[in-house]
Design a protein around this motif. Structure first.
Motif, short mmCIF file in Angstrom:
data_model
loop_
_atom_site.label_atom_id
_atom_site.label_comp_id
_atom_site.label_asym_id
_atom_site.label_seq_id
_atom_site.Cartn_x
_atom_site.Cartn_y
_atom_site.Cartn_z
N GLU A 314 0.80 -1.22 0.00
CA GLU A 314 0.00 0.00 0.00
C GLU A 314 0.83 1.27 0.00
N GLN A 315 0.16 2.36 -0.36
CA GLN A 315 0.82 3.65 -0.55
C GLN A 315 1.51 4.16 0.70
N HIS A 316 0.96 3.87 1.88
CA HIS A 316 1.57 4.48 3.05
C HIS A 316 2.91 3.84 3.39
N ILE A 317 3.17 2.68 2.80
CA ILE A 317 4.48 2.06 2.96
C ILE A 317 5.30 2.22 1.68
N LYS A 318 4.67 1.93 0.57
CA LYS A 318 5.43 1.85 -0.68
C LYS A 318 5.58 3.19 -1.37
N ARG A 319 4.71 4.14 -1.02
CA ARG A 319 4.78 5.51 -1.56
C ARG A 319 4.86 5.49 -3.09
N GLU A 320 5.84 6.13 -3.69
CA GLU A 320 5.79 6.26 -5.15
C GLU A 320 6.00 4.94 -5.89
N ARG A 321 6.35 3.89 -5.15
CA ARG A 321 6.47 2.59 -5.81
C ARG A 321 5.20 1.76 -5.68
N ALA A 322 4.18 2.33 -5.05
CA ALA A 322 2.90 1.62 -4.94
C ALA A 322 2.24 1.56 -6.32
N THR A 323 1.37 0.56 -6.51
CA THR A 323 0.69 0.47 -7.79
C THR A 323 -0.68 1.11 -7.76
N SER A 324 -1.06 1.55 -6.59
CA SER A 324 -2.34 2.24 -6.45
C SER A 324 -2.17 3.27 -5.35
N ASN A 325 -2.94 4.34 -5.43
CA ASN A 325 -2.83 5.35 -4.38
C ASN A 325 -3.97 5.26 -3.38
N ILE A 326 -4.78 4.23 -3.47
CA ILE A 326 -5.99 4.20 -2.64
C ILE A 326 -5.65 4.12 -1.15
N CYS A 327 -6.39 4.88 -0.37
CA CYS A 327 -6.21 4.90 1.08
C CYS A 327 -7.59 4.68 1.70
N SER A 328 -8.42 5.71 1.83
CA SER A 328 -9.82 5.50 2.24
C SER A 328 -10.51 4.64 1.18
N ASN A 329 -11.40 3.78 1.65
CA ASN A 329 -12.20 3.02 0.70
C ASN A 329 -13.67 3.25 1.01
N GLN A 330 -14.50 2.25 0.86
CA GLN A 330 -15.94 2.44 1.12
C GLN A 330 -16.37 1.46 2.22
N ALA A 331 -15.59 1.39 3.29
CA ALA A 331 -15.77 0.34 4.30
C ALA A 331 -17.21 0.21 4.80
N LEU A 332 -17.84 1.33 5.10
CA LEU A 332 -19.18 1.22 5.68
C LEU A 332 -20.18 0.70 4.65
N ALA A 333 -19.98 1.06 3.40
CA ALA A 333 -20.84 0.53 2.34
C ALA A 333 -20.57 -0.97 2.18
N ALA A 334 -19.31 -1.37 2.30
CA ALA A 334 -18.98 -2.79 2.24
C ALA A 334 -19.65 -3.54 3.39
N LEU A 335 -19.69 -2.90 4.54
CA LEU A 335 -20.38 -3.51 5.68
C LEU A 335 -21.87 -3.69 5.37
N MET A 336 -22.46 -2.71 4.73
CA MET A 336 -23.88 -2.82 4.37
C MET A 336 -24.09 -4.01 3.43
N THR A 337 -23.22 -4.15 2.47
CA THR A 337 -23.32 -5.29 1.57
C THR A 337 -23.15 -6.61 2.34
N THR A 338 -22.25 -6.62 3.29
CA THR A 338 -22.03 -7.83 4.08
C THR A 338 -23.28 -8.19 4.88
N ILE A 339 -23.90 -7.19 5.46
CA ILE A 339 -25.14 -7.45 6.22
C ILE A 339 -26.24 -7.89 5.27
N HIS A 340 -26.29 -7.24 4.12
CA HIS A 340 -27.31 -7.59 3.12
C HIS A 340 -27.18 -9.06 2.70
#
Lengths: 451, 483, 451, 483
Positions: A314-340
């Motif tokens: 991840e970016q917070h470790i790999k910085r400019e060598r990361a392959t994605s810059n994603i940090c925040s995601n959609q965790a609470l929406a993922a939780l909703m899907t999990t409950i669903h």
């Protein structure tokens, strides 16, 4: 001086400033030179009380008009069990940050682990991440993954039948980066894979397709993985995950990457967001998967526990060598899907998918009888289908008349593509939530207009 | 307490949910062909088969094994874990917002559009920028969008040689990563002894291959970059742009604007600065604000106010295009709008003032027992170094952090920024009262004292949690990422 | 056979029946003779799914019409902070029973202890219980307490200015029990306490009065306690607790019993229920207080903890020797009041009361200028006042015209009393929640009708 | 974990809430006289002065020190702690119901009235009675109302000599208490060896001084009174009425009705049988259903369906009058109505069948390790006696109960009914799955085993709670009932 959400009393401020050795709040900002400090307050309105805000919002809310939605194009009005809102609103879920401190976040981590597992199950893939922004961004992350996975490859093949917005997000992704998209054209409403071999060369990192596609049609990917893999290119399929109750999954097509958006699994329409992108891959691609990953391990006493893992990607470790810059995601929406999904189970998911299928076909069958509109392509579809009108005046009248009945009749393809040629195409989505009465209301109104 | 996986509680045939029976005409149902076998799925996915009560208890119990701002102080540096108003949550559940489809005719979505339009206007005022987009779903997504616009700007100008982004070494990891995904090369700028950008190093690295300088101000040490106007001038003089990472915007609301500091593009984190909940990792929202120069490159569609109301504008040939599926995380935007309405101009200013007050107070109360490498005067957060505890007692920053858990606090951010060894980054936010801060300070000091007296105890923390410290090597060596 | 909220699978039933030694579910009811067992299912409808129920309720809900309420008479539209609903909905509060098991209910018990404390503070009394059903039942419980506290006393004096419904509930209470009510008549809209001495005799257990009274008027109880206490009679005052931010409290009038309903402290209108009755008494009456009581004590290790206490007073222990039969109370509503008061603090409570006072007087002042309606009594009032119309046609028109503006203009006293003489009296309530615009809208419409 | 009182967290001048400023004309505000000094309050009440976040954390933390059905199994006998559907909670929060005033013109409250009317009709079907009232706020309140009607009935008939209520000795305490508050004398009826009403004793006590016999069926031992028809006949033959306490109605929904059993008046507990939440002790709802005989005595107002919709009917000169302030606990009624809509006729029947199945299963699985005095065949609940553990091991029912807390279960009802010594009353409800029951049984058996092996340990339980067993004597001797 009392402002909302700030607990300090005059006395507090005095004590604290004294402790710091300052004599005024202004001095806290002494590091900011005068030419930076604002002389005046910023030109937004004064604060309001809760009651005033609620009233204001109530009045704004009235300017949103609801109808019976036969709208889809990536956002669907499915039934959502009452458990989803009730449980996803629990404050320890809502007000937590990313579970970096595993010991005090086991509940959150376990929920994500369950989400990952369910996505793997539905897509028949090996490993899934903790979510991405949305389906379109899942596609661009897939493109990044592909390009990163194959040396000297800079081209990503994309089906022209991808959702127009997904295609636009991909075009933005490619812009200015030296990467490019190569479009695989469509034939009869589905991607024309006979063109694949000719388009595929060593610069190609992979192919992204979508089913149901931009027209709602289902596509077949027989033999596609083999052609791609021979060229060391990767195969990514984007699906509405609910459709995977009925149609073959990415794993079954031997795809390397499964992507999509879980909006159809427990998330409200919400004007299009938040939804929740997902990505699942074959095990070999694990270390190239963007986003967060939760794994099960043990503590010093052998007690099982969940933790964020493979963070070195991840970016917070790999910085400019990361392959994605994603940090925040959609965790609470993922939780909703999990409950669903926990509430529906496979039987429920299948039922929702089957009923959507049946109701969409019922409406399509009867609309197809009417003059002035046709179902052009004889291709299997699931819960959404394209109606092509003979003229745009008729289409406009059709939509208006249905609107008068409280029905949102569908989405014009040109709304998404801004292209004149798409102005006669109306995409109609029907979910299990549309009652028989609503279907008949739609048909009756349609018959009146199109007779 | 431990909760088994829901799939382990599964029992064939048990149901938590039923759909209404399909009520289409029997004849139609019988005549309806199934999907062609060639594309039909046959194998079920293994999903839990449980009762509604099972679902309720499972997630209720999981929630008791999580910690949010509502449970206690959460001084996680750079994340701005402030209070998330209940009013915003209430409003974000209103049918009038949750049951609106993004592709409804705009005449039926004037309410939602007006909220977005007005939020953008307020964010413009707050940042001192003129225009903006609400599409990005998170801070890093905002960086991606902003830098993409920078890229397009130079392409449009034909300055394709501008391939570098200068970033202070103390920056968040997303900064270099976002530069990278946009095809830029990253060049690191050093810090001076005050923890601020080293002007000489900057000057040395500025040339016409530089597209932008990306800065956080106050920076990740919680220190305001005092030379910011000079820096902007230097950067602009080289034809490069100034990018503002809004992660630390909570320090300067209403006090200063990135616009006045000379920035050309700004991203905000609504889930930090504007009190929308973090949700265990998201959804966030990362609006990008720009000045006139970059306006043509904003994502599509723009929201315009016309005589017939709000419309989505898809024109603009120089636009970088879309960056997310629809219009952004609307329900997050809505919450942020509610927060701004509540706070108003003076309230936001007060929030920052008190955030800075709180950070300075805690720093002052800790500075005699731990090193604050760049001095205890800070903005809204500060970074301590526990290097001496590592050297003298073998206790690391992580150990101190874990011991805080047993006292009911979420630990500060650990090991960031990397230029401080054994770093803990503490951001109390304005939400915490003097009493809460005093209790935290007391807990923190008692742990530091214990680290000297009984280091082994601290190294074994936490003790009160369902699990102790987890074997992260095993998690990677024997990956178990799904049931 | 799948019914909602029942987790049993066919397999489960088989296993369980086998374990019990039965072969069918029917045999579970073999203890019921055939002439008792129903041969047919009860004539209510078949079960519905969540979606069907929600739709049905949505459509029923549309038959409720909202307006800007200037309605009071025991149920007021005050501002409620968002914390109240959010926190009182936490599932461990909602789905718990009475906290009989103190060790696993400390949170609930502490919340009740805080409720008791706040009621004591507001009423200036010594001890308060954990809640009663509502304000009217609090009055009948007070009557029971009085009668139980004085030997050979069977008469309870009640003011004719009590809320008509409270009076009706008291009349029901007395019915058939050998106890009786003796009415203390009113003069100029308030109880006429000059009659007290002549009505008071040794059979009288006590007096119940109310302020603000049925007309919204505030009453003075100077010297009343002394007269009653001389006869060993008890003095109970019923108040809207929010009014106690402004007017003297029961304790300050030296009353023995304070009663009322906390609806005005954080409870929604909710068609009148649930609300939350309260009762607080002087220390001497502690053991006669009905309902539950939470106390602070210690465990074996000296740790402070909360527990239900003085349970020997209650029906489950004392049975037919109990002085009240109350078991379930309004705990969750009491929790809402506790959260409400925690959010407002005294300053907030005072502000709500003061603003209600000011706005009610603003409206009353301007209405009093209009022909055809008068404020008959020159008595202090707080947030509600009685308008007397010159004729009922005018009154009806007034209410209809305001209705057309979306305003519920007030409650006709005859709605409560069913008496012809009260048909010309309109009770108008104004809370801090009514905005200036709403007041002006009311006045403008009133001026149009009454000119 | 412990949470201080909020008042102890109080700080002068801190605010969790602000009102909009009063915006009346300045002149008016100045001219407005204060309340006359003679009735004016001057002294403030001591209420917490805290921040919104303080309030949020305080009650959030308190909620973590409470246990509801959502947290785990709650086999509290006679209380029917079944699952409370989330759908009902959602619906009970709809503005269309919460923001309606009880005294609005009935033309504007047809929605709420129709729910009440239809709920009454359904409850009539379920109880086999014809008419009813929804006004009572709780079960005991229903008893009060029902017995008040009985009283009025006899007064109307001039049979003022009927002053006694016969009540089985095993009855809930509310039964005798409700009789008492209505001015009746209570006469206790004995039980026979089957745990049912002793017919001889009943016959001996029946005479023309008896107003009613009050019964729970199944009774508090969880046993169905098999002679109920005979009892009804005997009672009616003496001109007395049959009162049905609906506390145990969850055993017989759709299987049998009090009406068919010969009862004349029935109260229900919606918060038990119809799945509305108990809320930590209320609000409940205790509708009373009656046959034609008692109809004239029902509380006012009645809800009638006329050609112009639903109306409140205040006629009926024999009515006992009002029993609560307005129309009852409407939001509780609404939840019960939603539950009935969900379940339907067959669903309710199934609920009872499974409630009985669950109780019998648990009884069967425990009967070899503890005494079930009246045999293990039961209805929806059963009562065990731990007398042998008291005698042999010095472990009391309360000790076993407390030990269950450490296993995560709410204990069963203790020491009731009193005719069973060292009683625990176990009611699993239909909501619990076989797996949950098996886990509970295992826990229960292991505690009983431990009671023999290490009685002191069990007597010291619970160990995992914020406090241990509390000194109840001290609570009374040194009462501390408020801050």
């Amino acid at each position: 001086m009392i402002y909302p959400y700030i607990p300090h009393t005059d006395e507090d401020r005095k004590i604290m400033l004294e402790a710091i050795g300052l004599s005024s709040m202004e001095e806290l900002f002494s590091g900011l030179s005068e030419d930076i400090l604002l002389s005046d307050s910023v030109p937004i309105s004064h604060g309001r009380t809760e009651d005033e805000v609620q009233r204001m919002i109530d009045s704004i809310a009235q300017r949103n008009v609801r109808g019976i939605p036969f709208l889809g194009c990536g956002c669907y009005d499915h039934i959502i069990p009452s458990t989803v809102e009730a449980l996803s609103s629990l404050p320890s879920f809502v007000t937590a940050y990313t579970p970096y401190q595993a010991e005090m976040s086991q509940g959150l981590l376990q929920a994500i682990y369950e989400f990952q597992s369910m996505i793997c199950e539905i897509t028949s893939m090996d490993v899934a991440n903790a979510s991405l922004y949305d389906g379109a961004n899942a596609a661009s992350e897939a493109a990044s993954l592909m390009v990163g996975a194959k040396r000297h490859a800079s081209v990503v093949l994309v089906s022209s039948t991808l959702h127009p917005f997904t295609l636009q997000v991909l075009q933005t992704w490619a812009k200015g980066t030296g990467k490019s998209l190569r479009i695989v054209k469509e034939k009869d409403g589905v991607v024309d894979l006979s063109l694949l071999s000719s388009l595929l060369d060593s610069t190609c990192a992979g192919l992204i397709v979508q089913s149901p596609n931009r027209y709602g049609l289902l596509e077949s990917y027989e033999g596609v993985a083999e052609i791609l893999h021979e060229q060391k290119a990767l195969f990514a399929i984007s699906n509405d995950p609910l459709s995977l109750a009925m149609q073959k999954s990415p794993g079954q097509w031997n795809a390397d990457i499964a992507i999509g958006d879980t909006q159809s699994l427990g998330l409200p329409l919400a004007f299009g967001g938040p939804s929740c992108g997902f990505m699942a891959v074959k095990e070999a691609l694990l270390r190239k998967l963007p986003g967060r990953l939760v794994g099960l391990t043990e503590d010093g006493k052998g007690r099982k526990g969940f933790t964020l893992t493979f963070q070195a990607r991840e970016q917070h470790i790999k910085r400019e060598r990361a392959t994605s810059n994603i940090c925040s995601n959609q965790a609470l929406a993922a939780l909703m899907t999990t409950i669903h999904l926990s509430s529906l189970g496979w039987d429920g998911m299948l039922e929702a998918a089957n009923q959507s299928y049946a109701k969409a076909h019922y409406l399509a069958y009867h609309l197809a009888q009417l003059p002035g509109m046709t179902l052009v392509w004889d291709k299997p579809f699931w819960c959404e289908f394209p109606l092509v009108f003979s003229d745009s005046k008729r289409l406009r009248k059709f939509m208006q008349e249905l609107r008068n009945e409280g029905i949102f009749a569908g989405v014009r393809l040109s709304t998404l593509t801004r292209k004149v040629k798409d102005e006669l195409v109306l995409l109609v989505a029907v979910t299990e939530k549309r009652s028989r009465e609503e279907l008949e209301l739609y048909l009756a109104a349609a018959r009146r207009v199109m007779k | 307490m431990r909760e088994t996986l829901l799939i382990e509680q599964s029992k064939q045939g048990r149901k938590a949910y039923c759909f209404p029976p399909l009520d289409l005409p029997k004849g139609f149902q019988q005549a309806l062909p199934p999907l062609p076998e060639s594309i039909r799925r046959e194998q079920p996915a293994r999903l839990p088969e449980v009762s509604e009560l099972d679902v309720v208890r499972h997630f209720t119990r999981l929630s008791t094994m999580a910690h949010g701002v509502d449970n206690g102080m959460y001084p996680l540096g750079s994340c701005t874990m402030k209070y998330n108003p209940k009013l915003s949550e209430h409003i974000a559940k209103m049918d009038a917002f949750t049951k609106i489809h993004p592709l409804q005719d705009v005449s039926t979505t004037q309410g939602s559009l007006s909220i977005m339009f007005n939020l953008l206007e307020d964010l413009s005022s707050i940042t001192g920028m003129k225009w903006g987009t609400l599409q990005p779903c998170a801070g890093a997504h905002g960086e991606y969008t902003g830098l993409k616009m920078v890229k397009s700007y130079y392409e449009k100008r034909g300055e394709t040689g501008r391939t570098k982004i200068l970033i202070p070494s103390s920056a968040h990891g997303t900064n270099p990563a976002s530069a990278m995904v946009n095809g830029f090369a990253v060049v690191s700028i050093g810090s001076n002894e005050k923890g601020q950008v080293d002007l000489e190093d900057l000057e040395a690295k500025l040339d016409d291959s530089v597209a932008a300088v990306m800065m956080t101000n106050p920076n990740t040490l919680g220190i305001f970059e005092q030379n910011i106007l000079l820096i902007s001038k230097m950067v602009h003089a080289h034809g490069a742009l100034m990018y503002y990472d809004g992660a630390n915007m909570n320090a300067i609301l209403g006090m200063a604007t990135p616009g006045e500091m000379g920035f050309d593009v700004v991203h905000l984190n609504l889930h930090k600065t504007f009190a929308t909940p973090h949700g265990g990792g998201g959804p966030g929202s990362g609006p990008v604000m720009v000045n006139n120069t970059l306006r043509p490159f904003l994502p599509k569609p723009d929201i315009l106010l016309t005589d017939s109301g709000y419309v989505l504008d898809w024109d603009g040939e120089d636009s970088i295009g879309k960056v997310s599926m629809f219009w952004g995380n609307f329900l997050v935007l809505l919450r942020a709008y509610v927060y701004i309405l509540r706070m108003g101009s003076e309230g936001l200013r007060s929030a920052s003032a008190h955030a800075v007050l709180n950070a300075n107070y805690v720093a002052k109360r800790l500075c005699d027992v731990c090193e604050i490498p760049y001095g205890e005067q800070c903005m809204h957060e500060f970074v301590i170094s526990l290097e001496e505890y590592r050297q003298n007692n073998g206790v690391r920053a992580q150990d101190i952090a874990k011991a805080l858990i047993d006292k009911g606090y979420h630990p500060p951010t650990m090991y960031f920024p990397s230029l401080v060894s054994e770093a803990l980054m503490i951001e109390p936010t304005e939400s915490e009262s003097l009493e809460t801060l005093d209790a935290f300070i007391l807990a923190f000091r008692s742990i530091l004292a214990q680290a000297k007296e009984d280091p082994e105890y601290v190294k074994g923390a936490p003790y009160t949690t369902p699990v102790g410290r987890l074997d992260e090597v095993k998690a990677i060596k024997e990956p178990n990422l799904r049931y």
